[in-house]
Each structure stands twice: as C-alpha cells, then as structure tokens.
Design a protein around this motif. Structure first.
Motif, mmCIF file in Angstrom:
data_model
loop_
_atom_site.group_PDB
_atom_site.id
_atom_site.type_symbol
_atom_site.label_atom_id
_atom_site.label_comp_id
_atom_site.label_asym_id
_atom_site.label_seq_id
_atom_site.Cartn_x
_atom_site.Cartn_y
_atom_site.Cartn_z
ATOM 1 N N LYS A 60 0.829 -1.393 0.022
ATOM 2 C CA LYS A 60 0.013 0.023 -0.104
ATOM 3 C C LYS A 60 0.769 1.160 0.039
ATOM 4 C CE LYS A 60 -0.554 0.367 5.048
ATOM 5 N NZ LYS A 60 -1.397 0.789 6.088
ATOM 6 N N ILE A 61 0.035 2.413 -0.165
ATOM 7 C CA ILE A 61 0.856 3.614 -0.166
ATOM 8 C C ILE A 61 0.149 4.434 0.601
ATOM 9 C CG2 ILE A 61 0.900 5.821 -1.522
ATOM 10 C CD1 ILE A 61 1.075 4.445 -4.005
ATOM 11 N N THR A 62 0.939 5.191 1.669
ATOM 12 C CA THR A 62 0.538 6.021 2.692
ATOM 13 C C THR A 62 1.201 7.549 2.651
ATOM 14 O OG1 THR A 62 0.429 4.008 4.112
ATOM 15 C CG2 THR A 62 0.097 6.097 5.264
ATOM 16 N N PRO A 63 0.297 8.292 2.169
ATOM 17 C CA PRO A 63 1.020 9.609 1.870
ATOM 18 C C PRO A 63 0.914 10.564 3.095
ATOM 19 C CG PRO A 63 -1.292 9.514 1.025
ATOM 20 C CD PRO A 63 -1.012 8.115 1.618
ATOM 21 N N ALA A 64 1.660 11.654 3.191
ATOM 22 C CA ALA A 64 1.803 12.392 4.321
ATOM 23 C C ALA A 64 0.258 12.932 4.109
ATOM 24 C CB ALA A 64 3.008 13.388 4.133
ATOM 25 N N THR A 65 -0.066 13.597 5.716
ATOM 26 C CA THR A 65 -1.313 14.366 5.704
ATOM 27 C C THR A 65 -1.159 15.682 6.282
ATOM 28 O OG1 THR A 65 -1.496 13.087 7.522
ATOM 29 C CG2 THR A 65 -2.405 12.203 5.669
ATOM 30 N N VAL A 66 -2.366 16.226 6.100
ATOM 31 C CA VAL A 66 -2.512 17.628 6.338
ATOM 32 C C VAL A 66 -3.816 17.631 7.314
ATOM 33 C CG1 VAL A 66 -2.801 20.250 5.959
ATOM 34 C CG2 VAL A 66 -1.286 18.747 4.585
ATOM 35 N N GLU A 67 -3.892 18.002 8.430
ATOM 36 C CA GLU A 67 -5.289 18.306 9.025
ATOM 37 C C GLU A 67 -5.666 19.773 8.978
ATOM 38 O OE1 GLU A 67 -5.325 16.575 13.286
ATOM 39 O OE2 GLU A 67 -3.200 16.051 12.760
ATOM 40 N N PHE A 68 -6.896 19.744 8.392
ATOM 41 C CA PHE A 68 -7.731 20.996 8.284
ATOM 42 C C PHE A 68 -8.806 21.022 9.632
ATOM 43 C CE2 PHE A 68 -6.146 20.895 4.039
ATOM 44 C CZ PHE A 68 -5.917 22.040 3.843
ATOM 45 N N PHE A 69 -8.470 22.180 10.372
ATOM 46 C CA PHE A 69 -9.506 22.407 11.457
ATOM 47 C C PHE A 69 -10.644 23.502 10.866
ATOM 48 C CE2 PHE A 69 -7.842 20.267 15.242
ATOM 49 C CZ PHE A 69 -6.635 19.602 14.547
ATOM 50 N N ASP A 70 -11.812 23.161 10.981
ATOM 51 C CA ASP A 70 -12.897 24.148 10.600
ATOM 52 C C ASP A 70 -13.075 24.932 11.664
ATOM 53 O OD1 ASP A 70 -14.983 25.467 9.504
ATOM 54 O OD2 ASP A 70 -16.467 23.570 9.835
ATOM 55 N N ILE A 71 -12.643 26.114 11.708
ATOM 56 C CA ILE A 71 -13.003 27.163 12.929
ATOM 57 C C ILE A 71 -14.094 28.150 12.641
ATOM 58 C CG2 ILE A 71 -11.723 28.825 14.452
ATOM 59 C CD1 ILE A 71 -8.923 27.224 13.641
#
Ligand code: GDP
Length: 363
Positions: A60-71
């Motif tokens: 499998k492929i696991t990309p890096a991730t970014v978390e977006f917070f809905d403020i």
C-alpha cells in the motif's frame, strides 16, 4: 501539519471544508486516531510514492497528511464574546498556520454580512478580532510578569519585550508583522499568540474566474494586501473543489483539465502550507508500504526517525539514505547500492526532501 480555516460567515468556508472531508484520506490510514467532526484530513500530493510502490512492490501507499480544522464562528466582536467568541478563538491556538478564506465572488443571492464584497475590509475585520484577543491575553500575562519581576530582576528584559509587543498590538499591528528578533520571537512562542501564526489567504472566486482570475478586482486587491505582509494567496473556487472531491480519483484530472486547471485548489493549498511552514517529506519504501513523512526542513536523522516512532529516535544508530532521484535513475535499491549512491548517515545528518530512508536502531 495542522491548518485552521477561518473567515467571515458566507465566504465559502463550509463549502471548502466539505470538499476537504470528502477528499479525505482514507480512515483506514488512521487506525490510532479518531477524526473529530471539525477536522478533515487530506493527503499531501506526491507522485514519488506510486513510483516507489512499483519499485518495491509495496502492498500500500501511505501519503503524508495535513489536518484542516474548521474554525467556524468568527464574527465581528468574537474577542468580546460575540458568536462562539473566545472558545472558538482558543481553537486557533492549536494550529500551525491559518487559512483565511476571503470572499472574492459576486453573487446577489448570497448575502454578505457587511452588505458588499470587499476582501480587505473582511480581512481587517477578522484580523482585528485576533489582535484584540492577543491583546487581552497579553495584558493578563503582563500583569502576572510584572508581579514576578518584582522579586526576580532577570525577568525585566522579558517584561520590556512584553510591553513592546503590547504597544504594537494596541496600534493594530499583528505579531507576525512586528519588527522582532528571532530570539524575541522564540521567547514569545510559548504564549501561542494568534497573530503570530503564519497565514495563507484563500481567494474564493466564482466558477468563471477560477482558471483566469486576472480580471477579478477583488483578487487583485487581496494580492496587493498579501504582498505587503509577505503572505501567499491561493485562488480557488470552493464550489468546484466540492465537485472535484466527489469524483472518483481517475476522473479528477480530466475534469480539472476541462476547466483549464492543472491541479485541484486543495492540492495547491496543501503545497502552499508546506512552503509556508518550511516542511519537507522523507520517504520509506518496502513490501509493506511506501510512505511519506512530514518533517521540518533542517531536521537531523534522529529527529526524523522520531516522527516514525519515539523509540527510533531514542535508539537511533544510523540511517541508510538514498536520494529519490538517484534511486530512480539506478532503477533499484541494489543497483543504487552497487553504484555507491546509498549512504550510511549518522546522527548529525540533515535530512533532505525526497530522501529514501531506512533507520537502524536499538530497541
Ligand atoms: P461559510 O459561512 O463561510 O461556511 O460559507 P458557505 O460555504 O456556507 O457558503 C455560503 C454560500 O456561498 C453558499 O450558498 C455557497 O454555496 C456559496 N458559495 C461558496 N463558494 C462559492 C463559490 O465559489 N461560488 C459561488 N457562486 N458561490 C459560492
């Protein structure tokens, strides 16, 4: 990387956030964390991973991730407790950078809280709330520091710094725009001042303007404003992002190409975040998975190992490193080794973007 989405009501934040959650990285990649409803996780686009996964026959492929917070909920008067007020402002403290969505589309059917489309006024409204919130917190901090400084003379220079920052905030200046030395900034970091956070402005334009926003006067004035503060503007159409996010992966490229776009706005936004925060990715590859890991530029090998597992940092011995480009040129790890391109690096090695790494460590 954690990015917090802010902006006035009705500028397109929820539309963008919905696009983020439907584009969302697969939950199966996050066995260890529950994803909160106001958090969206997206993959960092990285073509190198599919190439590596073929070379290493990865499952499998696991990309890096970014978390977006809905403020959501930032309105005029938030720092005085209007709307969701201070609880919501405290969420901004948790993020690494702010994504400030600004309305640059005209649409008579969609009410603007202040009656007209005016990006600079909107930005100033939000940023004033952030300044006021910082000011309030700094006033409290100053009183406390003054008390402590009476018995501890060594605190006086710090107290002076706090006073200087307070005066600048009173003049409406954001911390990130203040004339401070690196050391002063470091001293302030613990306070988590909101206006110290780096910001990316997102110009939300109409469907018609997305491939060519030259003629959009709102985007133009936003760019001029952002330039003054050395900030980046990413132009997107939130509605299109929402549509793209719904499409199956293989249809996305064609849909975007028809609109004259090379990449989704979300991908551009993620890249802008990486640039803004000085982040790079190193890669690991094997039969189990090919994976990208996010680190700060300048991290040394043991710190990078620590992002995989804290034990890896503690027990770090050395890192086997080959640059991605060199590995691809050689065609396989064995060839790269034969060609002398695979190095053994020690604890002082400064990681480079695209390093393909295997850490050696004691457990
Ligand atoms: P929020 O209050 O900032 O979360 O704004 P919403 O995402 O709810 O958007 C407010 C309204 O603007 C909704 O009716 C959206 O459909 C509309 N809207 C959002 N983005 C765009 C856009 O790019 N173009 C147009 N024409 N309308 C948009």
């Amino acid at each position: 990387m954690k990015l917090g989405i802010v902006g006035l009501p009705n500028v397109g934040k929820s539309t963008l956030f919905n696009a983020i959650t439907s584009a969302g990285a697969e939950a199966s990649n996050y066995p260890f964390c529950t994803i909160e409803p106001n958090v969206g996780v997206v993959s960092v686009p990285d073509e190198r991973l599919s190439v590596l996964s073929k070379m290493f026959n990865s499952a499998k492929i696991t990309p890096a991730t970014v978390e977006f917070f809905d403020i959501a909920g930032l309105v005029r008067g938030a720092s005085k407790g209007e709307g969701l007020g201070n609880t919501f402002l405290s969420h901004i403290r948790e993020v690494n950078a702010i994504v400030h969505v600004v309305r640059c589309f005209e649409d008579d059917n969609i009410v603007h809280v202040d009656g007209s489309v005016d990006p600079i006024r909107d930005i100033e409204t939000i940023e004033l709330e952030l300044v006021l919130s910082d000011l309030e917190m700094l006033e409290r901090h100053k009183t406390k520091t003054e008390r402590n400084a009476r018995n501890d003379k060594s605190l006086r220079p710090y107290l002076e710094l706090v006073g200087k920052v307070k005066e600048n905030l009173e003049a409406g200046k954001m911390v990130r725009a203040m004339d401070l030395t690196d050391d002063e900034r470091k001293e302030l970091r613990g306070l988590g001042l909101l206006t110290d956070k780096p910001v990316i402005y997102v110009a939300n334009v109409s469907e018609d303007d997305v491939s060519d926003s030259e003629g959009n006067v709102h985007v133009k004035s936003l760019k001029e404003y952002a330039d003054r503060f050395d900030c980046e503007v990413v132009t997107i159409c939130a509605r299109i992002e929402a549509e793209v996010a719904e499409l199956p992966e293989e249809e996305k490229g064609e849909f975007l190409a028809e609109l004259g776009l090379a990449e989704s706005g979300l991908d551009r936004l993620v890249r802008a975040g990486y640039r803004l925060l000085g982040l790079i990715s190193f890669l690991t590859a094997g039969e189990k998975e090919s994976r990208a890991w996010t680190i700060k530029r300048g991290y040394r090998a043991p710190q990078a190992a620590g992002t995989i597992h804290t034990d890896f940092e503690r027990g770090f011995i050395k890192a086997q490193v080959v640059a991605y480009d060199a590995l691809i040129r050689c065609g396989s790890l064995a060839e790269a080794k034969a060609g002398g391109l695979v190095r053994m690096e020690g604890k002082d090695y400064v990681m480079q973007d695209g390093d393909v790494v295997e850490f050696r460590f004691n457990v």
